[in-house]
Write a protein that holds these residues in place. Structure first.
Motif, PDB file in Angstrom:
ATOM      1  N   LYS A 525      44.139   4.964  71.731  1.00 35.57           N
ATOM      2  CA  LYS A 525      43.568   4.824  70.394  1.00 35.57           C
ATOM      3  C   LYS A 525      42.705   6.034  70.049  1.00 35.57           C
ATOM      4  CE  LYS A 525      40.771   1.664  67.577  1.00 35.57           C
ATOM      5  NZ  LYS A 525      39.987   0.389  67.579  1.00 35.57           N
ATOM      6  N   GLU A 526      41.905   6.503  70.990  1.00 37.34           N
ATOM      7  CA  GLU A 526      41.083   7.687  70.753  1.00 37.34           C
ATOM      8  C   GLU A 526      41.951   8.915  70.498  1.00 37.34           C
ATOM      9  OE1 GLU A 526      38.638   8.083  74.154  1.00 37.34           O
ATOM     10  OE2 GLU A 526      37.331   6.388  73.669  1.00 37.34           O
ATOM     11  N   ALA A 527      43.013   9.064  71.281  1.00 39.60           N
ATOM     12  CA  ALA A 527      43.895  10.219  71.111  1.00 39.60           C
ATOM     13  C   ALA A 527      44.568  10.200  69.744  1.00 39.60           C
ATOM     14  CB  ALA A 527      44.942  10.245  72.224  1.00 39.60           C
ATOM     15  N   ASP A 528      45.022   9.034  69.309  1.00 39.32           N
ATOM     16  CA  ASP A 528      45.660   8.934  67.988  1.00 39.32           C
ATOM     17  C   ASP A 528      44.682   9.306  66.871  1.00 39.32           C
ATOM     18  OD1 ASP A 528      47.959   8.136  69.235  1.00 39.32           O
ATOM     19  OD2 ASP A 528      47.614   5.986  68.922  1.00 39.32           O
ATOM     20  N   GLU A 529      43.419   8.901  67.007  1.00 39.30           N
ATOM     21  CA  GLU A 529      42.420   9.244  65.997  1.00 39.30           C
ATOM     22  C   GLU A 529      42.165  10.745  65.962  1.00 39.30           C
ATOM     23  OE1 GLU A 529      38.991   6.976  66.898  1.00 39.30           O
ATOM     24  OE2 GLU A 529      39.822   5.064  66.204  1.00 39.30           O
ATOM     25  N   ILE A 530      42.106  11.367  67.141  1.00 44.35           N
ATOM     26  CA  ILE A 530      41.886  12.816  67.202  1.00 44.35           C
ATOM     27  C   ILE A 530      43.031  13.563  66.531  1.00 44.35           C
ATOM     28  CG2 ILE A 530      41.702  14.788  68.754  1.00 44.35           C
ATOM     29  CD1 ILE A 530      40.273  12.955  70.742  1.00 44.35           C
ATOM     30  N   ILE A 531      44.259  13.156  66.834  1.00 38.81           N
ATOM     31  CA  ILE A 531      45.424  13.827  66.244  1.00 38.81           C
ATOM     32  C   ILE A 531      45.451  13.625  64.736  1.00 38.81           C
ATOM     33  CG2 ILE A 531      47.946  13.865  66.197  1.00 38.81           C
ATOM     34  CD1 ILE A 531      47.918  13.106  69.150  1.00 38.81           C
ATOM     35  N   ALA A 532      45.124  12.410  64.285  1.00 38.05           N
ATOM     36  CA  ALA A 532      45.135  12.133  62.836  1.00 38.05           C
ATOM     37  C   ALA A 532      44.069  12.951  62.104  1.00 38.05           C
ATOM     38  CB  ALA A 532      44.914  10.644  62.598  1.00 38.05           C
ATOM     39  N   ASN A 533      42.918  13.173  62.735  1.00 41.26           N
ATOM     40  CA  ASN A 533      41.822  13.901  62.077  1.00 41.26           C
ATOM     41  C   ASN A 533      41.994  15.410  62.116  1.00 41.26           C
ATOM     42  OD1 ASN A 533      40.530  11.477  61.514  1.00 41.26           O
ATOM     43  ND2 ASN A 533      39.342  11.510  63.413  1.00 41.26           N
ATOM     44  N   CYS A 534      42.847  15.909  63.025  1.00 42.26           N
ATOM     45  CA  CYS A 534      42.981  17.368  63.131  1.00 42.26           C
ATOM     46  C   CYS A 534      43.823  17.953  62.000  1.00 42.26           C
ATOM     47  CB  CYS A 534      43.582  17.748  64.485  1.00 42.26           C
ATOM     48  SG  CYS A 534      45.361  17.498  64.640  1.00 42.26           S
ATOM     49  N   GLY A 535      44.662  17.143  61.342  1.00 44.89           N
ATOM     50  CA  GLY A 535      45.442  17.623  60.215  1.00 44.89           C
ATOM     51  C   GLY A 535      46.706  18.364  60.571  1.00 44.89           C
TER      52      GLY A 535
END
Length: 878
Positions: A525-535
């Motif tokens: 879940k943390e990894a998915d959030e990081i990828i989504a926020n990086c653009g």
């Protein structure tokens, strides 16, 4: 001689005769929960001489005197065992101990440091307070120790024989790794007869029994004569999650079948002794046969020549060009730096003196669930590579021919380098991948971490590789007692501790799976959030990561040593001429200069040869241009200055990447009131220590750069610089590690006529059709969103691998249990002996309890769709 004779009598006569009697005692007393039935001394049937012996019986809170009539048909040991007592001697014991007391001490010594002296003195004083006293001084300790030793041997033998009985129908019949050489497996009837008679538990020989691991390659399970399709029964009994289940039905979604952890410990050592203890071995030992170690040591010695001691002058002026060795992906400079950083990589480093210690330490290989598989008893002063190679080879011998394993080792890069360079484990190397243990990885160079860190390289999931450290921590209470114990007793105690650890791990395997699954969900879940926020999409991040790996693992530039070596050689020749002209010069002074001159001449010859090879690879125009530049000392110094600065810049970037995790923890605490954890402090300390080892070399490189800048300034004052030459800027070492965007470390003014060639440019298009390519600094370095996205992408990749492995382990757990339950049920059906039925019933109860624990723990895990819900026991039994 007396001890050896007594040991032989115990193993060949007494223990085999006591085993069926002990099984009967357990059945009649419900595992000693009740008092033994009243014992009536049987009448003599042999007609031999009868002797009455007096025995002191140690109870919980009393000492009782017992007189026993002894003859050939009525041995004292059998009469005492029927009363719930265990003798201290095989023939005429003067003392016997109540079995529950021995059971209590056995369980106590699995959790604290074994100390017979302290326990005996305490028990003796406790009984003396109740007016029970022994007449002889220090007699309880020796006799109690002997009774405890052989009682443990009896219980271990009984447990091993029950395992043999349960698995008698399997082609791979032995759960241990001491296998019969017969081509056909023994039938259950024959095995039952062997267990009932128990006349060949250990070969009747006065020689020390050979460690039982050596013949493991004869262990097959439904295979042909030359290959196996399943892991050996020995490994399946060690860890059901790694080696259980049906390997022929595996989907092989991931490359590696098994992940292993490897490490050495030099605190578990033993002093030399002038006397030899009783030569005994554990019935199901985890230690590798010393003969296998000797063979591996000879193989390593024959393939790898002795490493010469490198002189400091040679190391300081080594002109070799940094390059990548065949079969490796890291340049030699990185591997050499890692070797210097880690003490374990230096085989000549003395960690335990062989003058005072006969056994210097242990090396173990564990599965990723922290269960020991094989152990090596080390006798050398340093951490020799042949120990690790022997352990890895032993695991491969117990696995199918196509099995692929990953090994996490503190110095995995160095072991991989040796295997590639010298051909160690050549037949297994294509199926072997090395990685670093997570916390030890921070002591390695950043380029090494990029390729060997288990969180950055493929196939290792979220395995940390620190299971050995946890294993050493669990057995650390054994250090004081085993430091002064006998050789064979030390190995026996360690084996019992390994069995205890394995039994505890079995109870917690399902909880381990559930915990890892939920932690992996959180990390995903943390990894998915990081990828989504990086653009950026994952494919872009993956391409940038590949560029980063390619850039940060390429060989670093080195300065040209030819000019400095030529100048040094000329100075030494001038000194030689002066000394030859000076009649008062001492012979030692002349010899010192001559040795330095000879050494410098050889170094210069090597450097000139390397330069000639490089020049030969150039084209005609390039060679002509090079000849014009050769005569310019300014250009030579400037090229060296440029190489040193690029090297310094690369090391500073590596340091910055390593410290990212600490900076993230600090930011979270300040901005988001992040909860303070002890593990955070441990991680920060570990990273700071590893990174701090290299601060000195970075500062030395910066000082070297400033010295070269001084030489350029002097050459310009002497008007030896080209017209219009621009001098580079000195570096301030005070704020060198801050790496601000405007620091002089990023400026190449005066060092290069064109744009920096070292930075790879990203081609970006702007507009609808073919805009011109624009050179920029690489995005993986300059774009913080890309950098964060790469971290998230790697974390997501490892989580995906972990989910696949957890699913496979969940399947293997159930398949292993169903197979064990079926074997146990068959053994119960084929057995008529009441005592054996009781022992098998105890094992059945233990399995039902284990199954209940496992089912309750894995209920939150997704079950494979094609896997039955049946585990073996019925719902009513559970």
């Amino acid at each position: 001689q007396k001890k050896t004779k007594q040991w032989k009598r115990w193993t060949d006569e007494v223990i085999p005769s006591m085993e069926p009697l002990y099984r009967k005692l357990l059945r009649e007393t419900d595992s000693l929960k009740r008092q033994p039935p009243a014992y009536k001394t049987p009448a003599c049937t042999c007609g031999g001489k009868v002797r009455n012996i007096k025995v002191k019986c140690i109870m919980w809170d009393a000492i009782k005197d017992l007189t026993i009539p002894k003859c050939a048909c009525r041995p004292a040991s059998s009469q005492l065992l029927a009363r719930g007592l265990f003798p201290c001697a095989p023939l005429e014991p003067s003392l016997a101990v109540q079995i529950p007391v021995l059971q209590l001490v056995t369980k106590l010594f699995l959790r604290v440091a074994p100390n017979i002296s302290a326990f005996s003195e305490t028990l003796e004083e406790f009984l003396a307070d109740r007016n029970y006293k022994l007449k002889t001084k220090d007699s309880l300790r020796r006799r109690f120790s002997n009774a405890l030793l052989w009682f443990n041997y009896l219980e271990d033998t009984l447990e091993t024989n029950i395992d043999h009985l349960i698995h008698a129908d399997s082609t791979d019949s032995s759960v241990t790794h001491d296998h019969s050489q017969e081509s056909n497996p023994p039938s259950r009837t024959a095995d039952l007869h062997s267990v009932n008679n128990s006349d060949a538990i250990i070969p009747p020989t006065s020689d020390p029994p050979k460690r039982s691991t050596s013949s493991s390659s004869d262990d097959h399970d439904g295979d042909t004569q030359n290959s196996r399709t399943q892991p050996s029964a020995y490994l399946r009994a060690r860890c059901p999650l790694c080696f259980g289940g049906d390997w022929s039905k595996r989907t092989r979604k991931q490359l590696l079948d098994v992940l292993l952890e490897l490490d050495a410990c030099f605190t578990q050592k033993c002093k030399k002794s002038s006397t030899t203890d009783i030569p005994r071995s554990y019935p199901d030992s985890s230690f590798i046969d010393p003969e296998d170690l000797k063979q591996m040591e000879e193989e390593v010695s024959s393939k790898r020549p002795a490493k010469p001691k490198r002189k400091r002058d040679d190391a300081a002026t080594d002109p070799a060009v940094d390059h990548v060795e065949p079969g490796m992906r890291l340049p030699t400079s990185v591997l050499d730096d890692c070797e210097k950083t880690f003490i374990a990589a230096d085989e000549r480093r003395i960690k335990a003196s062989t003058k005072y210690f006969g056994d210097t330490g242990l090396m173990a290989i564990l599965c990723r669930h922290d269960i020991p598989l094989f152990i090596v008893n080390m006798t050398s002063a340093g951490e020799k590579q042949y120990y690790a190679l022997a352990l890895i080879k032993k695991v491969f011998e117990h696995l199918p021919d196509d099995a692929k394993i990953g090994v996490l080792y503190d110095i995995g890069c160095q072991l991989h380098r040796s295997c590639v360079k010298w051909g160690f484990l050549k037949e297994f190397l294509p199926r072997l991948i090395f990685a670093l243990a997570v916390f030890h990885a921070y002591g390695h160079q950043w380029a090494c971490q990029v390729l060997y860190h288990p969180r950055k390289c493929e196939h290792f999931g979220r395995t940390d590789g620190e299971g050995c450290e946890r294993f050493w921590s669990v057995i650390k209470h054994l250090i004081p007692g085993l430091r002064v114990s006998g050789h064979h007793r030390r190995l026996y105690v360690l084996d019992t501790q390994v069995v205890h650890i394995r039994r505890k791990a079995f109870d917690n395997l399902a909880h381990w799976l559930a915990r890892k699954y939920h932690l992996c969900l959180k990390a995903q879940k943390e990894a998915d959030e990081i990828i989504a926020n990086c653009g950026h999409d994952v494919e872009t991040l993956r391409r940038q990561w590949e560029k980063q790996v390619a850039h940060q693992t390429k060989p670093l530039q080195r300065e040209d040593k030819v000019a400095s070596l030529t100048a040094e050689l000329q100075d030494l020749r001038d000194q030689e001429i002066e000394l030859l002209d000076d009649s008062d010069a001492e012979d030692e002074q002349r010899a010192d200069v001559l040795s330095k001159l000879e050494r410098a001449t050889k170094q210069l010859e090597r450097a000139e040869k390397a330069v000639r090879n490089k020049e030969a690879s150039l084209g005609l125009d390039a060679q002509a241009h090079l000849q014009k530049m050769k005569h310019s000392k300014y250009i030579t110094v400037r090229a060296n200055c440029r190489a040193v600065k690029y090297r310094l810049r690369a090391r500073l970037r590596q340091r910055k990447y390593e410290l990212q995790r600490i900076e993230k923890l600090c930011r979270n605490r300040i901005l988001f009131n992040h909860i303070h954890h002890a593990t955070d402090d441990k991680l920060s300390k570990q990273i700071n220590t590893g990174v701090g080892h290299r601060d000195g070399s970075i500062k030395n490189t910066a000082n070297t750069y400033n010295k070269l800048v001084s030489q350029l300034e002097e050459l310009k004052r002497q008007k030896k610089a080209p017209p219009g030459a621009i001098l580079p800027v000195r570096l301030e070492t005070q704020g060198l590690f801050l790496l601000d965007v405007d620091d002089d470390i990023w400026q190449d003014l005066g060092l290069d006529d064109e744009e920096e060639e070292d930075e790879e440019a990203d081609a970006e298009t702007e507009g609808a059709e073919g805009d011109a390519e624009r050179k920029t600094s690489p995005k993986w370095l300059s774009d913080p969103n890309i950098r964060d996205g790469i971290v998230g992408m790697l974390q997501a990749d490892r989580c995906a691998e972990e989910f696949i492995r957890l699913e496979q382990e969940r399947r293997a757990m159930q398949e292993w249990f169903m197979r064990e339950w079926e074997s146990l049920e068959c053994a119960i059906e084929d057995t008529d002996d009441l005592d054996l039925l009781y022992a098998l019933g105890l094992r059945r109860t233990r399995y039902i309890d284990l199954c209940r624990r496992w089912q309750e723990a894995v209920v939150t895990l997704p079950s494979p769709a094609d896997l039955s819900s049946d585990w073996g026991p019925t719902r009513e039994e559970l």
